[in-house]
Design an enzyme around this catalytic site. Structure first.
Site, PDB file in Angstrom:
ATOM      1  N   SER A 169       0.831  -1.213   0.000  1.00 33.82           N
ATOM      2  CA  SER A 169       0.000   0.000   0.000  1.00 33.82           C
ATOM      3  C   SER A 169       0.860   1.255   0.000  1.00 33.82           C
ATOM      4  CB  SER A 169      -0.930  -0.012   1.216  1.00 33.82           C
ATOM      5  OG  SER A 169      -0.166   0.128   2.408  1.00 33.82           O
ATOM      6  N   ASP A 170       1.816   1.314   0.943  1.00 36.66           N
ATOM      7  CA  ASP A 170       2.561   2.577   1.051  1.00 36.66           C
ATOM      8  C   ASP A 170       3.572   2.738  -0.076  1.00 36.66           C
ATOM      9  OD1 ASP A 170       4.091   0.566   2.137  1.00 36.66           O
ATOM     10  OD2 ASP A 170       4.578   1.628   3.988  1.00 36.66           O
ATOM     11  N   CYS A 171       4.041   1.635  -0.635  1.00 36.79           N
ATOM     12  CA  CYS A 171       4.959   1.754  -1.768  1.00 36.79           C
ATOM     13  C   CYS A 171       4.201   2.297  -2.967  1.00 36.79           C
ATOM     14  CB  CYS A 171       5.591   0.406  -2.085  1.00 36.79           C
ATOM     15  SG  CYS A 171       6.566  -0.196  -0.703  1.00 36.79           S
TER      16      CYS A 171
END
Ligand code: LAN
Length: 728
Positions: A453-455
């Site tokens: 998600s954060d990548c």
């Protein structure tokens, strides 16, 4: 004693390898492999670059840069240096070490399947382990900064022996003494029991069951393995296969000898079933719950009467999942642990002549990294996307991206980001229980191919920053691809409003009570994390500024719910707990970035104010911050012995996000970070920056460039703004 290539060069001896002969090859999609050149001719044809030298710890002999007059000039010097470490394809390679239980998987897995190593690789792995013994007692821990444990010591001891080090070597004599003092290898935690059993130096009877039949249960059951955290289930699949067939290497002299060396007692008299729940105190982080021990005893009974057809069907199913995982990831698999377990299964089933064997053998290389201290096995096949995401945003936000001499570098970075986005769902998608990947950015490379998600958030931000703000950059990532990534992110919000790492939370909270690993915390299901949540919602908000017409109501709703999650997850002291970086400093930076999005700052929000006061209370007299990895273990702030540059940058970024009104703490921190900068513009490596599963540190050595440059550039502007507003 330290074993460094420089000492070796200085004495003219080469007991290990000649570091002037190592080269990093960057190929395809940012793939990293290290190569040793045997002849002078090869060396002339492929000269060593600054990038190679830097990571090998060889001197670059750069002239000093002009002394920086202010924070922005220091950031500029930082980038003048860091640009040298950018690979030709546009990304910044880096080492990704820390965990001490990965090299054992590589070496034991290779040994039992008959895959060799080159001599220079063996030598450098030995040197790495010699350099990584605990400075006080000579054992090994679960990670490089940790105390000696049975897990670290027993496994790495075996590695040294397999690599050819004699049991009489002083380092092994010492390590053996540590191991025996800790009670010997019987008390190794579950994953250690597994590796030692595969090596045939621990009886499978001493393992708790890793029942493959769980995969045959109906998918709808709340505890079905497809609902577990992705790393746990991806390890569990090959582990249950190898347990199911009680795979073990054939006995040989080394194995017979290890059975004597690893145990203070007679190996052949050990009561194996009694060892299943025997875990040395020094290792134990997450003890089994009572209910779990009870379930284990039931599974133990089942093991004695498992029906062969059910076992066969379960093994076949696990094998199918293993093949799908291999093919989905170019034989890299999700991570380094599953990589070596899948490799053993494929070697066993498909045989040494198969393509699977060859491809697995070749892809071991992607995890093997030569660092100053020797050769290690990395936590993933690199942190390519993660690192490029931060430095590119830093360059745009500080204005350095607009400077003429950096244009080429930033366009190259954009090219890399463009090729890294995943544009399809995996080949085996539903059948291997994967989350969708279309539109995602992964943590490392496109081949590894997992949505994070954060990548995805950081990758999307980086692309938008460059494409929208840096004049004359080509628009490589189309609107449609940007929408794909937004659609993906919008679908990743959990019920609590937060975002997890790879997938939505799939299982109930109580699955954490069935954690078998003993040394890792919170690994059974996904959880919402303030860090991941922030990357996602900041990306969505920035997207919305540039594409106001695309799903505005959905974005607004998602951001609101996420902010609510952040409010709820603030700790009573004012910080946020970090799960992937150390620790409160890391997560508080992210959380305040999120709050700033919705206008919540020191002046306007009790949450932001409390967080700033918390951070200010931790600032040291030298102007910096320093937090120990122990904070992550204990869920309470623990001071580090030394002030840390990277954490100081996170803390200042947090204060800037919250528009902290007093310039003084920021100025002091800037001075500290500038004082640690070397004349060539670089910063020295300090303590570990990252963490996972609460108990293991992991290095992000590129952070000492991205976050310093970012913070110094932003602080420069922010302090000027504060001054201007105070004088007006
Ligand atoms: C990582 C590294 C990156 C990290 C962030 C992107 C920083 C995070 O925000 C989300 C989770 C993620 C992707 C992550 C998950 C766990 C990983 C893959 C690691 C910490 C790197 C190594 C670790 C992996 C589990 C190591 C192998 C050990 C096992 C217990 C299987």
């Amino acid at each position: 004693m330290s074993y460094s290539p420089l000492d070796i060069a200085a004495t003219g001896q080469h007991p290990f390898t000649d570091y002037a002969r190592w080269r990093l090859r960057v190929s395809e999609d940012g793939r990293h492999t290290w190569h040793y050149l045997n002849t002078d001719e090869e060396c002339r044809a492929w000269p060593q670059t600054d990038l190679d030298k830097y990571w090998l710890g060889l001197p670059l002999n750069l002239p000093p840069l002009p002394e920086p007059e202010d924070a922005l000039a220091a950031a500029r010097n930082g980038y003048t240096f860091y640009k040298r470490l950018q690979a030709k394809d546009g990304h910044w390679p880096g080492e990704y070490g820390g965990p001490m239980f990965l090299l054992p998987g590589l070496v034991i897995g290779s040994y039992v399947t008959g895959m060799g190593f080159k001599m220079e690789e063996k030598l450098e792995m030995i040197r790495y382990l010699l350099n990584r013994t605990h400075p006080e007692d000579g054992g090994w821990g679960i990670h490089v900064e940790g105390h000696s444990t049975v897990f670290g010591t027993a496994l790495n001891y075996c590695v040294m022996r397999i690599l050819g080090v004699s049991a009489d070597h002083p380092a092994l004599v010492k390590a053996r003494a540590v191991l025996h003092k800790l009670g010997g290898a019987t008390g190794v935690p579950a994953w250690g029991k597994f590796w030692l059993s595969v090596l045939n130096v621990y009886d499978w009877e001493g393992n708790n069951p890793v029942t493959p039949e769980l995969w045959l249960l109906p998918n709808a059951l709340p505890f079905h393995p497809h609902r577990w955290w992705i790393h746990t289930r991806t390890v569990y699949i090959p582990m249950s296969y190898l347990f199911g067939i009680r795979y073990k290497m054939e006995e040989n002299d080394l194995i017979l000898s290890l059975r004597q060396e690893l145990y203070p007692e007679n190996y052949y008299h050990i009561d194996w079933p009694a060892q299943r729940n025997n875990v040395c105190k020094a290792d134990l982080y997450a003890p089994h719950t009572r209910i779990f021990d009870f379930l284990y005893s039931l599974l133990g009974v089942y093991e004695n009467c498992a029906l062969p057809p059910a076992r066969r069907a379960a093994l076949d199913y696990c094998y199918k999942l293993i093949v799908q995982e291999d093919e989905n990831t170019g034989y890299q698999t999700l991570g380094p642990v599953s990589k070596m377990m899948n490799l053993i299964v494929r070697a066993h089933v498909d045989g040494p002549e198969s393509d699977a064997y060859k491809l697995h053998m070749e892809k071991r290389q992607d995890f093997m990294w030569v660092c100053t201290d020797g050769m290690m096995m990395c936590g993933t096949n690199g942190s390519q996307l993660w690192d490029i995401g931060f430095i590119t945003q830093a360059l745009v936000e500080t204005g350095l991206a607009h400077e003429e001499e950096n244009k080429e570098s930033i366009v190259n970075a954009l090219r890399w980001l463009d090729q890294c986005q995943i544009q399809q769902n995996p080949k085996y998608y539903e059948s291997s229980f994967r989350h969708r990947t279309k539109g995602a950015w992964p943590f490392s490379t496109k081949t590894q191919g997992y949505t994070v998600s954060d990548c995805t958030g950081e990758g999307l931000k980086a692309v938008l920053y460059i494409q929208e703000h840096v004049e004359s950059t080509p628009k490589l990532v189309s609107d449609q691809r940007i929408y794909d990534s937004v659609d993906l992110l919008l679908g990743m919000q959990n019920h609590d409003g937060g975002f997890a790492s790879y997938e939505l939370i799939r299982g109930p909270w109580w699955l954490e009570m069935l954690n078998p690993a003993e040394v890792f915390g919170k690994i059974m299901i996904e959880h919402s994390y303030p860090e991941c949540t922030t990357s996602v919602i900041t990306a969505l908000s920035i997207f919305q500024k540039h594409y106001p017409q695309y799903r505005p109501a959905d974005i607004r709703r998602v951001v609101e719910r996420a902010v609510h999650f952040l409010h709820k997850s603030q700790m009573p002291e004012g910080g946020w707990f970090g799960s992937w970086g150390i620790c409160f400093t890391y997560a508080t930076q992210f959380a305040l970035e999120s709050l700033s999005l919705v206008g919540e700052t020191y002046e306007t929000s009790p949450y932001a104010r409390k967080a700033c006061n918390f951070l200010i209370s931790k600032q040291r007299s030298d102007g910096g911050w320093g937090e120990s990895y122990k904070s992550c273990e204990l869920t309470a702030w623990v001071e580090h012995k030394q002030t840390q540059v990277v954490q100081t940058c996170w803390a200042v970024m947090a204060l800037i996000y919250a528009r902290y009104p007093d310039p003084e703490p920021i100025e002091r921190a800037v001075r500290l970070v500038m004082s640690r900068q070397k004349p060539d513009g670089s910063w020295p490596q300090e303590a570990m920056e990252g963490v996972f599963n609460k108990n293991v540190t992991i290095a992000y050595p590129n952070f000492k460039f991205s976050f310093t440059i970012w913070m110094l550039g932003r602080a420069h502007r922010y302090l000027a703004e504060l001054k201007a507003s105070q004088t007006s």
